[in-house]
Design a protein around this motif. Structure first.
Motif, PDB file in Angstrom:
ATOM      1  N   THR A 282      36.421  34.521  33.222  1.00  0.00           N
ATOM      2  CA  THR A 282      35.799  35.499  32.483  1.00  0.00           C
ATOM      3  C   THR A 282      35.763  34.733  31.017  1.00  0.00           C
ATOM      4  OG1 THR A 282      36.697  37.104  33.546  1.00  0.00           O
ATOM      5  CG2 THR A 282      35.955  37.729  31.429  1.00  0.00           C
TER       6      THR A 282
ATOM      7  N   ARG B 140      34.287  35.412  27.414  1.00  0.00           N
ATOM      8  CA  ARG B 140      34.021  36.564  26.409  1.00  0.00           C
ATOM      9  C   ARG B 140      33.174  35.908  25.392  1.00  0.00           C
ATOM     10  NH1 ARG B 140      36.167  38.221  21.554  1.00  0.00           N
ATOM     11  NH2 ARG B 140      36.228  40.464  20.965  1.00  0.00           N
TER      12      ARG B 140
ATOM     13  N   GLN C  41      31.495  40.358  28.425  1.00  0.00           N
ATOM     14  CA  GLN C  41      32.391  39.349  29.356  1.00  0.00           C
ATOM     15  C   GLN C  41      31.356  38.974  30.515  1.00  0.00           C
ATOM     16  OE1 GLN C  41      36.381  40.496  30.040  1.00  0.00           O
ATOM     17  NE2 GLN C  41      36.484  41.096  27.879  1.00  0.00           N
TER      18      GLN C  41
ATOM     19  N   ARG D  57      31.302  36.584  34.301  1.00  0.00           N
ATOM     20  CA  ARG D  57      32.329  35.928  35.199  1.00  0.00           C
ATOM     21  C   ARG D  57      31.198  34.640  35.732  1.00  0.00           C
ATOM     22  NH1 ARG D  57      37.600  36.389  35.920  1.00  0.00           N
ATOM     23  NH2 ARG D  57      38.043  34.994  37.696  1.00  0.00           N
TER      24      ARG D  57
END
Length: 500
Positions: free
Chosen positions: A465, A467, A474, A476
């Motif tokens: 993840t 950020r 966020q 992935r």
């Protein structure tokens, strides 16, 4: 009343930025364990990275984007006649005035400039301009008594005593001197350079001939300079030891104003490219020209303490090269074999010079002030103030932080593997202490653009993840895509392409 409230707010903002700079490793008072040394500062572990990034970006913009600009690193110590030729020994002075009640010393021109700024803030723009123009004429005429009378007439008071009980105005030379030689009787006086430009001028022919440079061409340099500032304040804005980033651009006489306008526009665009809003930048033409210039303008940034100079662009004419030629008795001429309108070579001449001179420390402070953000955010039912540094990712000290969700279950090992795969390309931080939320906050406070969380899903599918510092969003993504993702954001390339 409004002006007073605004001043208090601005002072508070600057104090917050200074406190933040110290607490998070950007800037420390020099020799702090001995109670410090006035107007001298050290750059901490985050500060040195930010400052180096600013300098590297400037260097690349000058020497990589411009095929006719090369670099130089001249010595700090120079033959003392250098400073005689440049005029620094005879005329490198600031007008000083003392308040008899507080015993404090001030630069007379700065007192008047601050009065003019106050008038401008009150909407009295014409009065402000007239005051600056009058000061410029007095300084040009070296009428120091007139400068004092202007201060008294405008009822400019000492900030400490609140009185107008002023001494006469006196000139104070700003150069540091020292002795060189193994024994006292054989020593001679030399100076710590007050600017880096002269190192370029005395090497003009060395660079031109060895580099086979053709006018127009430039020589860029980053280096330390020293000035014995009596009034040094506003944090790192005005220091006794500072770093300059200068370009001296040599042009054919008669073309200097064309090049002056080009570099004036190019340099303002550079500041905008690193994330400085256009509305916080402005040009300020000089009322009083230096002895070597026929045109001069400052690029000013709106600091918490008002618009102040971060870079100067000057048309220096042929003053410096001519002065060095006369005193050294070495020819500083260039032979130009391009043809003029009559079809004949331009021949021998001493080039004119356009200078761009930026303070690395002032650009650092500008970047820090511009980046310092406080915003209200809502987490669940609670509202709190979030503080973060919104630095351009290319300038951020740390590019990404690798954060394993826990200190067990193989997550630290996986996080370390990711860290080791990226550390050769980017300045990274690995951190596993405290909650993930607290770790995000710490990275926000030093301006890290990306936090990469390694969790149990990472062990299953090699995704993490990521950020974003500014938006807190966020996403992935596969570990294999991290290098490209980070590089696209933090590379100097994105800035260089805007300026090419």
């Amino acid at each position: 009343m409004a002006t007073k409230e605004k001043t208090t707010e601005e002072n508070t903002q600057l104090k917050d930025i200074i406190s933040h700079a110290k607490e998070y490793g950007f800037v420390f008072p020099s020799s702090e364990i001995y109670d410090g040394l006035q107007a001298v500062y050290d750059y901490g572990q985050m500060g040195v990275e930010l400052k180096n990034n600013i300098k590297q970006l400037w260097w690349k913009c000058m020497t990589q984007l411009n095929e006719n600009v090369v670099g130089l690193d001249a010595a700090i110590f120079m033959h003392p006649l250098t400073w005689k030729a440049s005029g620094h020994i005879d005329s490198f002075n600031d007008p000083m005035i003392d308040n008899k009640d507080s015993k404090k010393r001030y630069r007379a021109d700065v007192l008047i400039e601050e009065k003019a700024a106050a008038l401008e803030n009150e909407g009295r723009v014409e009065e402000s301009g007239a005051l600056l123009a009058e000061m410029g004429k007095l300084l040009e005429a070296e009428d120091l008594e007139g400068v004092r009378e202007l201060i008294v007439r405008e009822n400019i008071k000492c900030p400490i005593s609140g009185t107008t009980n002023w001494t006469e105005v006196r000139q104070f030379n700003l150069m540091f001197s020292t002795q060189v030689g193994s024994v006292a009787e054989d020593s001679s006086t030399i100076y710590l350079r007050p600017e880096t430009a002269q190192g370029i001028f005395v090497n003009f022919l060395n660079v031109q001939k060895t580099g086979r440079m053709k006018v127009p061409f430039g020589i860029a340099q980053i280096g330390k300079a020293f000035r014995n500032e009596i009034v040094a304040r506003q944090f790192i804005f005005r220091m006794r030891e500072f770093e300059q980033m200068e370009l001296q651009f040599f042009v054919r006489p008669g073309t200097e104003m064309e090049w002056y306008e080009k570099w004036k526009a190019a340099r303002k665009l550079w500041h905008q490219a690193i994330g400085i809003p256009a509305e916080n930048l402005r040009y300020h033409d000089h009322e009083k020209l230096a002895h070597y210039a026929n045109a001069a303008v400052d690029i000013e940034y709106k600091f918490p303490f008002g618009f102040k100079e971060v870079e100067g662009i000057h048309s220096r004419t042929d003053f410096d090269l001519t002065q060095h030629q006369e005193l050294s008795r070495k020819k500083m001429q260039y032979f130009d074999n391009d043809l003029n309108e009559a079809g004949k070579p331009y021949g021998n001449y001493i080039p004119y010079v356009i200078e761009t001179s930026a303070g690395a420390d002032r650009l650092f402070l500008m970047a820090l002030c511009n980046a310092y953000q406080e915003e209200e955010i809502t987490e669940g039912e609670a509202t709190k103030t979030r503080t973060f540094l919104k630095l351009h990712p290319a300038l951020s000290p740390v590019k990404a932080a690798i954060l394993p969700l826990t200190k067990k279950d193989g997550l630290p090992e996986k996080a370390t593997e990711i860290f080791n795969s990226l550390k050769y390309d980017f300045n990274m931080i690995y951190e596993e202490r405290d909650s993930i939320g607290k770790r995000y906050t710490r990275q926000d406070l030093i301006g890290t653009p990306f936090c990469i969380a390694v969790d149990h899903q990472t062990l299953e599918d090699n995704t993490v993840t990521v950020r974003n510092r500014d938006s807190r969003e966020q996403v992935r993504m596969p570990i294999a895509e991290l290098r490209t993702y980070i590089d696209n954001a933090v590379s100097f390339r994105s800035i260089l392409e805007k300026l090419a």
